[in-house]
Design an enzyme around this catalytic site. Sequence first.
Site, PDB file in Angstrom:
ATOM      1  CD  GLU A  29      -3.102   0.756   0.154  1.00  0.00           C
ATOM      2  OE1 GLU A  29      -2.481   1.774  -0.248  1.00  0.00           O
ATOM      3  OE2 GLU A  29      -4.293   0.557  -0.119  1.00  0.00           O
ATOM      4  CG  ASN A  66      -8.662   1.829  -0.153  1.00  0.00           C
ATOM      5  OD1 ASN A  66      -7.468   2.036   0.057  1.00  0.00           O
ATOM      6  ND2 ASN A  66      -9.246   0.667   0.124  1.00  0.00           N
ATOM      7  CG  ASP A 118      -7.205  -0.860  -2.657  1.00  0.00           C
ATOM      8  OD1 ASP A 118      -6.549  -0.010  -2.023  1.00  0.00           O
ATOM      9  OD2 ASP A 118      -7.372  -2.013  -2.237  1.00  0.00           O
TER      10      ASP A 118
END
Length: 278
Positions: free
Chosen positions: A12, A134, A184
Amino acid sequence: MIFDTRACELGEGPLWHPLRGELFWFDILNRTLHSQKQSWSFSGYVSAAGWISRDALLLASETGLIRFDLASGSETPVVKAGTSVTRSNDGRADRQGGFWFGTMGKKTEKGAGAIWRWYRGELRQLYTGVTIPNAICFTPDGTAAHFTDTSLGQVMKVALDAQGWPRGEPEAWLDLARAGLNPDGAVIDAEGRFWNAQWGAGRVACYGPDGVFLNAVETPGAPHASCPAFGGADLTTLYVTTALEHMDAEARTRHPASGQTFAFKGVARGLPEAQVIV
């Protein structure tokens, strides 16, 4: 195409540091910050960053925000956020020098999270009842922000005032739930196009400022694309983190690039990540 083979359980938060000319990214579940040159381990979850100076980052951590010194590895608490059952997730600096980040349940508890903004010493909880925050990113002129709750599949857009605080209520800008897509992390390029990693679809999809789908970049061998960032000397390389999370042994064998970090050159031109003002 593969930029780094270190497999992340949950990759991430890629960040191209404009002063260092270096990419940083996280493996949230393994509590690690990676760079091209080294890795740092933490006692709690870390997930996203903004740059303060050449050697200092602002990190979204399990308990709030911390200042991290890259040279010494020292951590300095900045502000607490969230609860004992939450951790940080997606985050990004806005054009005004603030830092937005999301919190979510460590076990993905429904509605346990929130979206926050820290700006010049002030922390505000902007939106509550979020399950998986997100897609935090900002238009090139800084007049609007995007974000999503992945569990709902809708990307929101909200107008910002001159100081970067929300002005009015967020509106649904892009509905991906109808297509069964899971939004995302996201980043906006110099032309205002929205690049969204789509969990489970193995791609980063590009949408125009009007929300119309334009094209997509696939992450072969890695279905769980998690977050994009533009970087490289001319900001024309698209970096994409991916994840192994929720994949059993058979799935990991079938998708051998999962968890690795990708780089796609010449895709589009990004914008330099804004400096966080402290």
